[in-house]
Design a protein around this motif. Structure first.
Motif, short mmCIF file in Angstrom:
data_model
loop_
_atom_site.label_atom_id
_atom_site.label_comp_id
_atom_site.label_asym_id
_atom_site.label_seq_id
_atom_site.Cartn_x
_atom_site.Cartn_y
_atom_site.Cartn_z
N ILE A 130 0.83 -1.20 0.00
CA ILE A 130 0.00 0.00 0.00
C ILE A 130 0.87 1.25 0.00
CG2 ILE A 130 -1.73 1.31 1.29
CD1 ILE A 130 -2.85 -1.18 0.00
N ARG A 144 -8.54 -2.06 -3.49
CA ARG A 144 -7.13 -2.02 -3.10
C ARG A 144 -6.56 -3.41 -2.88
NH1 ARG A 144 -7.55 2.65 -5.25
NH2 ARG A 144 -8.26 4.34 -3.93
N ARG A 204 -2.59 -4.27 5.40
CA ARG A 204 -3.38 -3.34 6.22
C ARG A 204 -2.55 -2.85 7.40
NH1 ARG A 204 -9.16 -4.10 9.36
NH2 ARG A 204 -8.82 -2.35 10.76
N SER A 207 0.14 -0.46 6.20
CA SER A 207 -0.34 0.84 5.71
C SER A 207 -0.59 1.80 6.87
CB SER A 207 -1.62 0.67 4.90
OG SER A 207 -2.70 0.39 5.76
N TYR A 303 -7.32 3.27 2.86
CA TYR A 303 -6.03 3.20 2.19
C TYR A 303 -5.83 4.44 1.32
CZ TYR A 303 -6.55 -1.57 3.69
OH TYR A 303 -6.78 -2.67 4.46
#
Lengths: 306, 317
Positions: A130, A144, A204, A207, A303
């Motif tokens: 990301i 994403r 996740r 990010s 994101y």
């Protein structure tokens, strides 16, 4: 503030056919949705499926671009795994001599290195997927989850090169080519699902907490030493209490390594695998695959924000 | 990307008296002045008439204007960590962890302070204002890339934001970027094949040489911006947000992109354009919103708002 605002709205509404509607009601009337809202899981999955060509093209393009700066170019696809195996053989095979008790150590080591490398690079690339693609995320709209999955596909493509090299090495060490080699396909399939889930999960976390990119190499290396890449895990489990041994033997990376060795080497007997090994590994793949996907989706709208 | 305004008055919105005076003095009778509590007078009435004219010029199936973007009293606050002293050295970071202070200097910047507007199908809306007035911030929020502190933004479908530094995949060739960009926007493989040549021709990248087969990192900023716009404009967007993305293109390309924006509007899309080039706002937009210090100074027909704005900027010199 609110009074100012209401005056404005009523005034403008006077010139409108939708007089008297609050913005929220107006939005509801024309079916507008809150901007940047996360789609439902089924519709997200549909969107993701419609981007499957993007995922594959993105992965292929990235893989091709990876070595464009090097003069030898795509030869590095094959050179990198070979050099990796050579370094580890030098250290663990010749200098430390961990090959005691393992027949055909070269094949054992190379399989371990290549199979673990797949998980390792998928996790590392996933963690950064990301943050490294913020420009793309802010420029275009797509689910994403494409990114961590695409990075896993890149690693899978690289592993396929490595598997070609591995096949040659294993045959060269005197192992016969048997029907058991077909088991490579389900092993790779399960490992891909597992890795994609792990990459989504780490994407996740990475990010939000950019420090993870610094921390992950250490975590991964610890995991590698526990996953029977260089030596048999029985080295630890023989003396450890039963529950520790059980936990160590449930390690998915270890099971992937052992299954791949079982598939490609006749010197690895089926008795060396734990009971219900396929059930365990399928469980891991489903758990991480689905869990990682849902975990990633739950922060979809966040994101690229900042 | 953070266009920020630092002046903040404790969350309360205060329109400077001077601003009121400027707007009133300079003959803004046709500008829909959105000033604190100002009674909606001639300006609103005329805006309404204009809307009626537009409705007549562009009849829709239902005979009414369909909103595509509703911005409802949004506030946007940037939280900036480590703005003050203390960050950077490892020892201070360590002492922060030991003493369990979370952040040494959390600065809040109230960039947008209560903006409301409604955009309709087929409209092209210009956003003008001095640097740091909240234009880019507002667009980012409409695109869903920035969270709002309060208020809400409703959109029809997913707006696409085209920023000036929206990087694509720089180590890949222009050709790959076109294909990947289109696939990412959800086109099928056959669609991409059909549109590919059109996109390359529109961007004008290949006018002099076969640049499309070179990696995008070798492009000049103007070429990259042109290719990005061409890719994004290949799809029919319900809402397209353009943030200075056309500024780097040459005149010929700017003309082409203005034509394309008009086409997009005909296809019932809504286009937002942030630009410091007042001429390009005049050429493309029929409605303009003027932001100043995170507030709407004026919202109305382009010609009037831009004239106001130019007078204001001249006065500030």
């Amino acid at each position: 503030m609110s009074t100012v605002y209401e005056q404005r709205v009523t005034g403008i509404a006077g010139a409108n056919p939708d007089a008297g509607l609050s913005p929220a009601e107006l939005a509801a009337k024309y079916g507008l949705s809150v901007s940047g809202q996360r789609p439902s899981l089924p519709s997200y999955t549909r969107q993701l499926w419609s981007r499957r060509h993007f995922i594959v093209s993105f992965a292929t393009a990235r893989l091709v671009a990876m070595y464009t700066a090097a003069k030898l170019g795509q030869i590095w696809q094959v050179m990198t795994p070979l050099l990796n195996a050579a370094v580890y053989y030098l250290i663990f095979g010749l200098l430390l001599g961990t090959n005691r008790g393992i027949p055909n150590f070269i094949a054992y080591l190379c399989t371990g290195v290549f199979v673990f490398q797949f998980t390792q690079s998928a996790v590392l690339a996933g963690t950064r997927s990301i943050t490294d693609s913020l420009g793309l995320i802010r420029a275009l709209h797509f689910p994403r989850a494409c990114l961590p999955i695409a990075f896993t596909v890149i690693q899978l493509q690289q592993l396929l090169f490595s598997m070609g090299v591995l096949g040659v090495i294993i045959l060269a060490t005197g192992e016969p080519l048997t029907l058991r080699w077909l088991l490579v396909v389900p092993v790779l399939l399960l490992q891909s699902v597992f890795n994609a889930g792990l990459a989504l999960f780490m994407a996740r976390i990475g990010s939000k907490t950019t420090d993870m990119a610094q921390l992950m190499p250490f975590v991964i290396r610890t995991w590698m030493y526990l996953s029977g890449v260089f030596w048999a895990v029985t080295t630890f489990t023989a003396k450890a209490p039963h529950w520790v041994a059980t936990i160590l033997n449930m390690n998915p990376a270890l099971i992937f390594n052992d299954l791949m060795r079982y598939a490609m080497m006749t010197s690895v007997p089926a008795s060396s695998l734990p009971h219900h090994v396929w059930l365990i590994i399928a469980g891991w793949a489903v758990l991480f695959g689905l869990g990682g996907y849902v975990f990633f989706w739950r922060a979809e709208e966040e994101y690229g924000r900042g | 990307m953070a266009e920020t305004s630092t002046s903040e008055t404790g969350g309360q919105v205060v329109v400077p008296e001077a601003a009121l005076a400027v707007a009133a003095k300079s003959g803004a009778e046709r500008v829909a002045a959105v000033l604190a509590g100002a009674p909606l007078t001639d300006a609103e009435r005329i805006a309404g008439e204009r809307a009626e004219l537009e409705r007549a010029a562009r009849p829709s199936a239902t005979g009414e204007r369909v909103p595509t973007v509703i911005v409802d009293d949004i506030h946007i606050i940037y939280k900036i960590y480590g703005a003050g002293a203390g960050k950077g050295s490892a020892t201070s970071a360590l002492s922060r962890i030991v003493s369990r202070r979370t952040s040494p200097a959390l600065t809040e910047v109230h960039a947008v302070k209560g903006i409301s507007f409604t955009a309709y199908k087929g409209e092209a809306i210009g956003l003008i204002g001095s640097n740091g007035s909240g234009k880019s911030t507002t667009l980012s929020a409409v695109a869903g890339l920035l969270p709002v502190a309060s208020g809400a933004i409703y959109t029809d479908g997913q707006p696409s934001l085209l920023g000036v530094n929206a990087a694509m995949m720089n180590d890949l060739t222009g050709e790959r970027n076109v294909v990947l960009g289109c696939l990412a926007m959800g086109m099928s493989k056959t669609e991409v094949r059909e549109r590919y040549q059109g996109i390359v021709d529109f961007s004008g990248i290949n006018e002099r040489d076969d640049f499309i087969s070179l990696p995008m990192r070798t492009y000049s900023s103007g070429m990259a911006a042109r290719l990005r716009f061409s890719i994004a404009a290949a799809k029919t967007h319900d809402v397209l947000l353009i943030d200075e993305a056309l500024a780097t293109g040459d005149t010929a390309f700017q003309k082409r992109s203005e034509d394309r924006i008009r086409e997009l509007r005909k296809e019932a899309g809504t286009v937002f354009l942030v630009s410091h080039n007042n001429q390009s706002i005049r050429d493309t937009c029929d409605r303009t919103i003027w932001l100043e210090q995170g507030l709407i100074r004026a919202d109305g027909p382009t010609e009037d708002v831009v004239r106001e704005y130019e007078a204001y900027m001249k006065g500030r010199k």
